[in-house]
Design an enzyme around this catalytic site. Structure first.
Site, PDB file in Angstrom:
ATOM      1  CB  SER A 185      10.293  -1.114 -10.137  1.00  9.67           C
ATOM      2  OG  SER A 185      10.685   0.126 -11.003  1.00  9.67           O
ATOM      3  CE1 TYR A 198      10.398   1.266  -5.379  1.00  8.49           C
ATOM      4  CE2 TYR A 198      11.292   1.809  -7.701  1.00  8.49           C
ATOM      5  CZ  TYR A 198      10.502   1.546  -6.734  1.00  8.49           C
ATOM      6  OH  TYR A 198       9.128   0.868  -7.229  1.00  8.49           O
TER       7      TYR A 198
HETATM    8  N1  LIG Z   1       3.217   2.935  -8.954  1.00  7.74           N
HETATM    9  C1  LIG Z   1       4.021   2.415  -9.837  1.00  7.74           C
HETATM   10  O1  LIG Z   1       4.567   3.381 -10.752  1.00  7.74           O
HETATM   11  C2  LIG Z   1       5.016   1.404  -9.568  1.00  7.74           C
HETATM   12  C3  LIG Z   1       6.075   0.967 -10.733  1.00  7.74           C
HETATM   13  C4  LIG Z   1       6.804  -0.206 -10.676  1.00  7.74           C
HETATM   14  C5  LIG Z   1       6.542  -0.979  -9.330  1.00  7.74           C
HETATM   15  N2  LIG Z   1       5.859  -0.578  -8.370  1.00  7.74           N
HETATM   16  C6  LIG Z   1       5.772  -1.360  -7.353  1.00  7.74           C
HETATM   17  O2  LIG Z   1       4.549  -1.784  -7.114  1.00  7.74           O
HETATM   18  C7  LIG Z   1       4.230  -2.218  -5.911  1.00  7.74           C
HETATM   19  C8  LIG Z   1       3.102  -1.276  -5.363  1.00  7.74           C
HETATM   20  O3  LIG Z   1       3.301  -0.089  -5.621  1.00  7.74           O
HETATM   21  P1  LIG Z   1       1.672   0.818  -5.586  1.00  7.74           P
HETATM   22  O4  LIG Z   1       2.149   2.015  -6.486  1.00  7.74           O
HETATM   23  O5  LIG Z   1       0.407   0.103  -5.632  1.00  7.74           O
HETATM   24  O6  LIG Z   1       1.868   1.596  -3.960  1.00  7.74           O
HETATM   25  P2  LIG Z   1       0.911   2.191  -3.222  1.00  7.74           P
HETATM   26  O7  LIG Z   1      -0.114   2.822  -3.899  1.00  7.74           O
HETATM   27  O8  LIG Z   1       1.606   3.145  -2.353  1.00  7.74           O
HETATM   28  O9  LIG Z   1       0.411   1.121  -2.206  1.00  7.74           O
HETATM   29  C9  LIG Z   1       1.051   0.444  -1.457  1.00  7.74           C
HETATM   30  C10 LIG Z   1       0.302  -0.525  -0.394  1.00  7.74           C
HETATM   31  O10 LIG Z   1       1.360  -1.031   0.086  1.00  7.74           O
HETATM   32  C11 LIG Z   1       0.947  -0.815   1.676  1.00  7.74           C
HETATM   33  N3  LIG Z   1       2.238  -0.668   2.237  1.00  7.74           N
HETATM   34  C12 LIG Z   1       3.340   0.227   2.000  1.00  7.74           C
HETATM   35  N4  LIG Z   1       4.425   0.168   3.090  1.00  7.74           N
HETATM   36  C13 LIG Z   1       3.916  -0.636   3.979  1.00  7.74           C
HETATM   37  C14 LIG Z   1       4.319  -1.484   4.960  1.00  7.74           C
HETATM   38  N5  LIG Z   1       5.817  -1.009   5.560  1.00  7.74           N
HETATM   39  N6  LIG Z   1       3.674  -2.292   5.735  1.00  7.74           N
HETATM   40  C15 LIG Z   1       2.618  -2.815   5.098  1.00  7.74           C
HETATM   41  N7  LIG Z   1       2.134  -2.244   3.966  1.00  7.74           N
HETATM   42  C16 LIG Z   1       2.709  -1.347   3.590  1.00  7.74           C
HETATM   43  C17 LIG Z   1       0.267   0.425   1.755  1.00  7.74           C
HETATM   44  O11 LIG Z   1      -0.401   0.509   2.862  1.00  7.74           O
HETATM   45  P3  LIG Z   1      -1.363   1.890   3.489  1.00  7.74           P
HETATM   46  O12 LIG Z   1      -2.613   1.355   2.759  1.00  7.74           O
HETATM   47  O13 LIG Z   1      -1.169   1.873   4.649  1.00  7.74           O
HETATM   48  O14 LIG Z   1      -0.841   2.908   2.679  1.00  7.74           O
HETATM   49  C18 LIG Z   1      -0.425   0.213   0.451  1.00  7.74           C
HETATM   50  O15 LIG Z   1      -1.623  -0.410   0.748  1.00  7.74           O
HETATM   51  C19 LIG Z   1       5.339  -1.530  -4.944  1.00  7.74           C
HETATM   52  O16 LIG Z   1       6.301  -2.650  -4.830  1.00  7.74           O
HETATM   53  C20 LIG Z   1       6.222  -0.648  -6.071  1.00  7.74           C
HETATM   54  O17 LIG Z   1       7.540  -0.626  -5.718  1.00  7.74           O
HETATM   55  C21 LIG Z   1       4.862   0.528  -8.458  1.00  7.74           C
END
Ligand SMILES: NC(=O)c1ccc[n+]([C@@H]2O[C@H](COP(=O)([O-])OP(=O)(O)OC[C@H]3O[C@@H](n4cnc5c(N)ncnc54)[C@H](OP(=O)(O)O)[C@@H]3O)[C@@H](O)[C@H]2O)c1
Length: 310
Positions: A185, A198
């Site tokens: 991130s 985080y």
């Molecule tokens: N969104 C942003 O702005 C952003 C920015 C920088 C970095 N990131 C990073 O990008 C990555 C993805 O983020 P995202 O925004 O796509 O998140 P998201 O939309 O919340 O999706 C997360 C996915 O991971 C799964 N998940 C969460 N906790 C889990 C666990 N304990 N065990 C197994 N699966 C789990 C969720 O499962 P379910 O389907 O069950 O919910 C979902 O499918 C993360 O590492 C985040 O830190 C995101």
């Protein structure tokens, strides 16, 4: 005295020019890779038959799963909710014709890896996307006021990366080929107050990833850490998109153009420029109480106004 001062000014000027030149070269590489599509389309497929994506049921992980399948790879989707995984799998098979396997696993636990290893046995894995992650608090919050799920966060954001890499890298090493993308991130690039856990967990990913790339580059393996800022997903309560806040699909499509750009990238040009601006803020200002107040007031109300919280 006058001559010495002149020499100092010239040296400083030259140094500034050199820094600007390096930045321009890096910037032009982004433009070249993104707009001239320098990376041949079969490059990703040439890594191997299968891609493994953690946290693939939603958001960025789901977008990687679709895009990699579109580019000819079979995909293994690993995530928490089986129904969501099965729905994504059906849609990928239907729209891309690629093969899909699903593995249900909760990455907040540390006893899941034997089972994952068993299910991955025999697959030629060319790409691993360490995407799963959790953000304990979307709104800025002091450490003691944030949700108390420290162990879960460490398992999900830190242990998962190390363990999944350990499972897959051995086989990549023996094939002398492979690509590992670690989704960290933007808040990992320097310590962010009010997102301390985080930010620290994601900084681990950066350090681990870059050290590993130095170890395995000569063995033909690309390991890249991505440090995006805002992407509109469930994690960010579906923030309204704009020039900075990307959709997951936009972000993923662009980031895959940069897999050869180096061991660290924000994954999209807009975030790269934002990171450049943020790095200009002097540390005394960034770590001041005034900046924290700004995060707690202005940034919080921006998030509240722009989040859809679907
Ligand atoms: N969104 C942003 O702005 C952003 C920015 C920088 C970095 N990131 C990073 O990008 C990555 C993805 O983020 P995202 O925004 O796509 O998140 P998201 O939309 O919340 O999706 C997360 C996915 O991971 C799964 N998940 C969460 N906790 C889990 C666990 N304990 N065990 C197994 N699966 C789990 C969720 O499962 P379910 O389907 O069950 O919910 C979902 O499918 C993360 O590492 C985040 O830190 C995101």
């Amino acid at each position: 005295m006058g001559e010495i001062l002149e020499q100092v000014f010239i040296s400083v000027g030259l140094l500034v020019c050199l820094v600007c030149l390096v930045k321009c070269v890096r910037f032009s590489r982004y433009l070249l890779l993104n707009y001239c599509k320098v990376l041949p389309r079969p490059f990703l497929r040439s890594m191997g038959q299968w891609a493994v994506i953690t946290g693939a049921g939603d958001g960025i992980g789901k977008a990687y799963s679709f895009e990699l399948a579109r580019r000819g790879l079979n995909v293994v989707l690993i995530s928490r909710t089986l129904e969501k995984l099965q729905a994504v799998a059906r849609e990928i098979e239907w729209t891309t014709g690629s093969r899909v396997k699903v593995i249900q696993a909760d990455f907040t636990r540390d006893d899941i890896y034997e089972c994952i290893k068993e299910k991955l046995k025999g697959l030629e894995i060319g790409i691993l996307v360490n995407n799963v992650g959790m953000l304990p608090n979307l709104l800025p919050s002091y450490f003691l006021s944030a949700p108390d799920d420290i162990q879960s966060l460490i398992h999900c954001n830190v242990t998962s990366v190390v363990k999944m890499t350990q499972l897959v890298l051995k086989h990549m090493e023996s094939r002398r080929k492979g690509l590992i993308l670690n989704i960290s991130s933007g808040v990992a690039l320097f310590p962010w107050p009010l997102y301390s856990m985080y930010s620290a967990s994601k900084a681990f990913m950066c350090v681990f990833s870059k050290a590993l790339q130095a170890e395995y580059r000569a063995k033909g393996i690309i390991i890249q850490v991505l440090t995006p800022y805002a992407v509109s997903t469930a994690m960010t309560k579906y923030l309204n998109t704009n020039i900075i806040t990307k959709t997951a699909e936009e972000f993923v499509r662009e980031s895959l153009n940069y897999v050869t750009i180096g061991d660290e990238t924000c994954g999209c040009l807009a975030h790269e420029v934002l990171a450049g601006f943020l790095s200009l803020i002097p540390a005394w200002a960034f770590y001041s109480n005034a900046f924290q107040r700004l995060l707690l007031t202005r940034y919080t109300s921006y998030l509240k106004q722009n989040a859809k919280g679907r």
